[in-house]
Design a protein around this motif. Structure first.
Motif, PDB file in Angstrom:
ATOM      1  N   ILE A 204      -6.101   5.617 -10.344  1.00  0.00           N
ATOM      2  CA  ILE A 204      -5.613   6.314 -11.541  1.00  0.00           C
ATOM      3  C   ILE A 204      -4.102   6.497 -11.422  1.00  0.00           C
ATOM      4  O   ILE A 204      -3.602   6.933 -10.377  1.00  0.00           O
ATOM      5  N   PHE A 205      -3.385   6.162 -12.484  1.00  0.00           N
ATOM      6  CA  PHE A 205      -1.951   6.391 -12.560  1.00  0.00           C
ATOM      7  C   PHE A 205      -1.667   7.322 -13.723  1.00  0.00           C
ATOM      8  O   PHE A 205      -2.229   7.173 -14.808  1.00  0.00           O
ATOM      9  N   ARG A 206      -0.758   8.299 -13.489  1.00  0.00           N
ATOM     10  CA  ARG A 206      -0.470   9.271 -14.552  1.00  0.00           C
ATOM     11  C   ARG A 206       0.976   9.752 -14.438  1.00  0.00           C
ATOM     12  O   ARG A 206       1.440  10.119 -13.351  1.00  0.00           O
ATOM     13  N   ASN A 207       1.694   9.721 -15.557  1.00  0.00           N
ATOM     14  CA  ASN A 207       3.017  10.328 -15.630  1.00  0.00           C
ATOM     15  C   ASN A 207       2.847  11.830 -15.859  1.00  0.00           C
ATOM     16  O   ASN A 207       2.332  12.245 -16.903  1.00  0.00           O
ATOM     17  N   LEU A 208       3.260  12.637 -14.889  1.00  0.00           N
ATOM     18  CA  LEU A 208       3.149  14.084 -15.028  1.00  0.00           C
ATOM     19  C   LEU A 208       4.270  14.639 -15.897  1.00  0.00           C
ATOM     20  O   LEU A 208       4.041  15.511 -16.740  1.00  0.00           O
ATOM     21  N   THR A 209       5.478  14.145 -15.671  1.00  0.00           N
ATOM     22  CA  THR A 209       6.660  14.495 -16.470  1.00  0.00           C
ATOM     23  C   THR A 209       7.457  13.207 -16.666  1.00  0.00           C
ATOM     24  O   THR A 209       7.133  12.177 -16.059  1.00  0.00           O
ATOM     25  N   PRO A 210       8.496  13.225 -17.469  1.00  0.00           N
ATOM     26  CA  PRO A 210       9.319  12.015 -17.614  1.00  0.00           C
ATOM     27  C   PRO A 210       9.931  11.530 -16.303  1.00  0.00           C
ATOM     28  O   PRO A 210      10.316  10.366 -16.203  1.00  0.00           O
ATOM     29  N   ARG A 211      10.004  12.420 -15.293  1.00  0.00           N
ATOM     30  CA  ARG A 211      10.632  12.034 -14.026  1.00  0.00           C
ATOM     31  C   ARG A 211       9.669  12.044 -12.854  1.00  0.00           C
ATOM     32  O   ARG A 211      10.078  11.844 -11.702  1.00  0.00           O
ATOM     33  N   CYS A 212       8.381  12.247 -13.089  1.00  0.00           N
ATOM     34  CA  CYS A 212       7.425  12.388 -11.991  1.00  0.00           C
ATOM     35  C   CYS A 212       6.095  11.729 -12.355  1.00  0.00           C
ATOM     36  O   CYS A 212       5.628  11.854 -13.489  1.00  0.00           O
ATOM     37  N   PHE A 213       5.503  10.998 -11.388  1.00  0.00           N
ATOM     38  CA  PHE A 213       4.193  10.403 -11.627  1.00  0.00           C
ATOM     39  C   PHE A 213       3.347  10.500 -10.358  1.00  0.00           C
ATOM     40  O   PHE A 213       3.866  10.726  -9.250  1.00  0.00           O
ATOM     41  N   ILE A 214       2.047  10.321 -10.518  1.00  0.00           N
ATOM     42  CA  ILE A 214       1.105  10.385  -9.395  1.00  0.00           C
ATOM     43  C   ILE A 214       0.132   9.216  -9.491  1.00  0.00           C
ATOM     44  O   ILE A 214      -0.256   8.799 -10.580  1.00  0.00           O
ATOM     45  N   THR A 215      -0.230   8.684  -8.334  1.00  0.00           N
ATOM     46  CA  THR A 215      -1.223   7.615  -8.250  1.00  0.00           C
ATOM     47  C   THR A 215      -2.274   8.019  -7.224  1.00  0.00           C
ATOM     48  O   THR A 215      -1.935   8.432  -6.104  1.00  0.00           O
ATOM     49  N   THR A 233      -3.260   9.177  -2.015  1.00  0.00           N
ATOM     50  CA  THR A 233      -2.552   9.807  -3.136  1.00  0.00           C
ATOM     51  C   THR A 233      -1.053   9.683  -2.925  1.00  0.00           C
ATOM     52  O   THR A 233      -0.560   9.963  -1.825  1.00  0.00           O
ATOM     53  N   VAL A 234      -0.352   9.240  -3.962  1.00  0.00           N
ATOM     54  CA  VAL A 234       1.103   9.096  -3.904  1.00  0.00           C
ATOM     55  C   VAL A 234       1.717   9.906  -5.035  1.00  0.00           C
ATOM     56  O   VAL A 234       1.346   9.750  -6.202  1.00  0.00           O
ATOM     57  N   GLN A 248       3.181  10.561   0.344  1.00  0.00           N
ATOM     58  CA  GLN A 248       1.894   9.853   0.395  1.00  0.00           C
ATOM     59  C   GLN A 248       0.968  10.530   1.399  1.00  0.00           C
ATOM     60  O   GLN A 248       1.382  10.866   2.522  1.00  0.00           O
ATOM     61  N   TRP A 249      -0.270  10.696   0.970  1.00  0.00           N
ATOM     62  CA  TRP A 249      -1.303  11.237   1.867  1.00  0.00           C
ATOM     63  C   TRP A 249      -2.471  10.271   1.883  1.00  0.00           C
ATOM     64  O   TRP A 249      -2.997   9.896   0.834  1.00  0.00           O
ATOM     65  N   ARG A 250      -2.872   9.827   3.070  1.00  0.00           N
ATOM     66  CA  ARG A 250      -3.966   8.858   3.212  1.00  0.00           C
ATOM     67  C   ARG A 250      -5.033   9.434   4.139  1.00  0.00           C
ATOM     68  O   ARG A 250      -4.720   9.834   5.266  1.00  0.00           O
ATOM     69  N   TRP A 251      -6.260   9.453   3.645  1.00  0.00           N
ATOM     70  CA  TRP A 251      -7.385   9.971   4.436  1.00  0.00           C
ATOM     71  C   TRP A 251      -8.445   8.890   4.531  1.00  0.00           C
ATOM     72  O   TRP A 251      -8.765   8.211   3.554  1.00  0.00           O
ATOM     73  N   GLY A 252      -8.962   8.694   5.746  1.00  0.00           N
ATOM     74  CA  GLY A 252      -9.982   7.674   5.942  1.00  0.00           C
ATOM     75  C   GLY A 252      -9.932   7.151   7.353  1.00  0.00           C
ATOM     76  O   GLY A 252      -9.778   7.906   8.310  1.00  0.00           O
ATOM     77  N   ILE A 253     -10.040   5.807   7.465  1.00  0.00           N
ATOM     78  CA  ILE A 253     -10.063   5.187   8.786  1.00  0.00           C
ATOM     79  C   ILE A 253      -8.738   5.400   9.509  1.00  0.00           C
ATOM     80  O   ILE A 253      -8.703   5.702  10.698  1.00  0.00           O
ATOM     81  N   SER A 255      -5.849   7.773   8.893  1.00  0.00           N
ATOM     82  CA  SER A 255      -5.271   8.877   8.144  1.00  0.00           C
ATOM     83  C   SER A 255      -3.792   9.035   8.496  1.00  0.00           C
ATOM     84  O   SER A 255      -3.390   8.841   9.644  1.00  0.00           O
ATOM     85  N   ALA A 256      -2.993   9.386   7.477  1.00  0.00           N
ATOM     86  CA  ALA A 256      -1.557   9.536   7.714  1.00  0.00           C
ATOM     87  C   ALA A 256      -0.919  10.285   6.564  1.00  0.00           C
ATOM     88  O   ALA A 256      -1.463  10.344   5.453  1.00  0.00           O
ATOM     89  N   MET A 257       0.243  10.873   6.859  1.00  0.00           N
ATOM     90  CA  MET A 257       1.100  11.470   5.829  1.00  0.00           C
ATOM     91  C   MET A 257       2.457  10.788   5.919  1.00  0.00           C
ATOM     92  O   MET A 257       3.005  10.631   7.014  1.00  0.00           O
ATOM     93  N   ASN A 258       2.994  10.394   4.773  1.00  0.00           N
ATOM     94  CA  ASN A 258       4.231   9.626   4.756  1.00  0.00           C
ATOM     95  C   ASN A 258       5.153  10.180   3.682  1.00  0.00           C
ATOM     96  O   ASN A 258       4.707  10.501   2.580  1.00  0.00           O
TER      97      ASN A 258
END
Length: 536
Positions: A204-215, A233-234, A248-253, A255-258
């Motif tokens: 899912i991709f979504r523009n939260l504001t004109p200057r911010c988005f989340i995937t 999640t990015v 970026q937050w990755r959970w699974g095999i 896992s990492a935060m970037n």
């Protein structure tokens, strides 16, 4: 930007010049009728606000677009632009099913460690052992195509095959993407392969504001060991006009935060990133400088430090043809060793060749990995690429000349006819200018000039435009706007597809002046800076 009064004045002037009744000679009268009709057609377009706005924005192709007959006439230029774009979208939608967007990558890994890490005594009794053994130890091929289903729905089919040291496998994926609004889209993914079981994913991709988005990307990977879920999640935000920040937050095999910051300008690209995760944590800094040259040369370097060791990379890339970019990167790391990575981008296809040279930090490997590609590139560029591009350009120019030959011939005949029709008007203009010591065009040439000794073998292609240029003089002034001069009355293009200039030798107040102007450059004379000094 001409006003209606200026258009009318120019129209009246050209009508007086080309009016058939002013010419008694039958041949000149016929030529005058044709040019008079062209002037009238041009005035009909430019005197109507709607058709003028269309022509100013899109040229003749805008006037030829079907559908304008149903458009309300009282509209602004912005509304006309929107209407034109709507008509274009409708035309594109009719061809939607015929369009795909193929993308592919071919990667071939080469093991060349025998060049530097060789023990000769181990191979003394082996036939052919005097030559180093260079092997292909891995290969990866991936391909994807997009199939638009509707204006908002797209199907994406992709697949890949990989092999390493005799073992390999592959997978195939199908994704269905829907644009839900101007702010976002969603994608469902289904996949299967011989190394892993079925895969189900949601992005899912979504523009939260004109200057911010989340995937957000959720996935379920089925295997013999059970179900392995994964979530990525990015969150991204524009920090300023040229800078983006990512979390970026990755959970699974794995896992990492970037977190990373990317600054991209016209002349540079800078990235700094830090990751905390299992099994890899690292910090990375990279910089790329973009040269503003015709070949779009880029030089880059990066430093990456983590639990896996340290890697320093440096390299460059350059455009070698209209659709191809060639790049090379040297990677020096502990404990990874020294590698040379060669990449060729051709349109939407990428060819990647990582060459592993040594497992140790050997200065000789670093030297040859750096100097070798440079020597080979400059030799190939001089002996193969440059002659090929020159021949290709000549073929394209020749094809362009053939396609426009009839049109150029017609323009040439119209220009020659216009010059003959201008003779009487020019005689009167020169008499008036001489009486006031005004502006008299002595000589004027338009076309391709060769002044550089390195291009002395090229042919000069110019036409004499003294008469049509003098005809444009009014009140001892000559003003040309920023547009190709091939469209002026009495002009035509003598060298299609090549750079052109206008060279003018003129007299003002009894003193000679000279100026050279590029084809699309605005020109205003007389000017003090054009004056030819008596001692020069």
């Amino acid at each position: 930007q001409a006003s209606q009064e200026e258009l009318k004045a120019a129209y009246r002037r050209l009508c007086m010049l080309y009016h058939p009744d002013k010419h008694r000679d039958p041949e000149l009268k016929t030529q005058a009728e044709r040019l008079f009709n062209l002037v009238h057609q041009a005035y009909e377009v430019l005197s109507d606000p709607q058709t003028r706005a269309i022509y100013d924005i899109y040229g003749r192709r805008g006037l030829e677009m079907e559908g304008w007959e149903v458009v309300e006439r009282k509209r602004t230029a912005a509304e006309i632009r929107e209407e034109f774009e709507r008509l274009q979208r409708e035309r594109e939608e009719r061809r939607l099913q015929q369009r795909t967007n193929p993308k592919g990558t071919i990667s071939v890994g080469i093991d060349a460690t025998d060049l530097f890490d060789r023990y000769d005594e181990e191979y003394e009794d082996v036939p052919g052992s005097s030559f180093p053994q260079i092997e292909i130890n891995k290969m990866h091929i991936s391909q994807s195509i997009e199939a638009p289903l509707t204006s908002t729905d797209t199907a994406i089919l992709s697949g890949n095959l990989s092999t390493q040291n005799g073992n390999g496998g592959g997978s195939i994926n199908l994704a269905l993407r829907r644009v839900t609004s101007a702010k976002g889209w969603g994608e469902l993914e289904f996949g299967a392969g011989d190394l892993h079981g079925p895969l189900f994913g949601l992005k899912i991709f979504r523009n939260l504001t004109p200057r911010c988005f989340i995937t957000t990307n959720c996935a379920l990977q089925f295997s013999s060991r059970g179900v392995r879920p994964g979530l990525t999640t990015v969150l991204a935000r524009n920090l300023d006009k040229n800078t983006m920040g990512y979390l970026q937050w990755r959970w699974g095999i794995q896992s990492a935060m970037n977190t990373s910051i990317v600054r991209d300008t016209k002349t540079s690209h800078f990235t700094v990133a830090m990751q905390l995760g299992i099994p890899h944590s690292f910090m990375m800094v990279s910089y790329q400088h973009k040269f503003q040259d015709e070949d779009q040369t880029r030089v880059k370097g990066s430093l990456k430090v983590g639990f896996f060791g340290t890697i320093v990379e440096y390299g460059a890339e350059r455009k070698i043809s209209r659709h191809s970019v060639l790049g090379a990167t040297v990677s020096v790391g502990v404990p990874q060793g020294v590698s040379l990575k060669i990449k060729l981008n051709r349109a939407s296809q990428t060819y990647f060749f990582p060459v592993h040279l040594t497992d140790q930090l050997l200065p000789s490997a670093v030297f040859y990995a750096t100097v070798g590609p440079l020597v080979i590139y400059f030799a190939m560029h001089r002996l193969v690429i440059k002659p090929y591009l020159r021949a290709q350009k000549e073929r394209e120019l020749e094809k362009q000349r053939e396609n426009t030959a009839s049109d150029i011939l017609q323009k040439k005949q119209e220009a020659e006819a216009a010059v003959r029709l201008m003779q009487e008007s020019v005689r009167r203009i020169i008499e008036a200018e001489e009486a006031r010591m005004g502006l008299i065009v002595v000589n004027a040439w338009y076309g391709k000039f060769v002044n550089d000794n390195s291009r002395k073998n090229e042919k000069v292609k110019v036409i004499d435009v003294t008469v049509p240029l003098q005809c444009l003089v009014k009140d001892s002034k000559l003003i040309l706007t920023e547009a190709s001069k091939a469209g002026l009355p009495g002009f035509y293009d003598p060298c299609v597809g090549e750079e052109k200039s206008l060279k003018v030798l003129y007299q003002f107040r009894g003193v000679l002046h000279q100026v050279m102007s590029a084809d699309n450059e605005a020109l205003r004379i007389p000017k003090q800076s054009h004056r030819i000094d008596a001692d020069g």
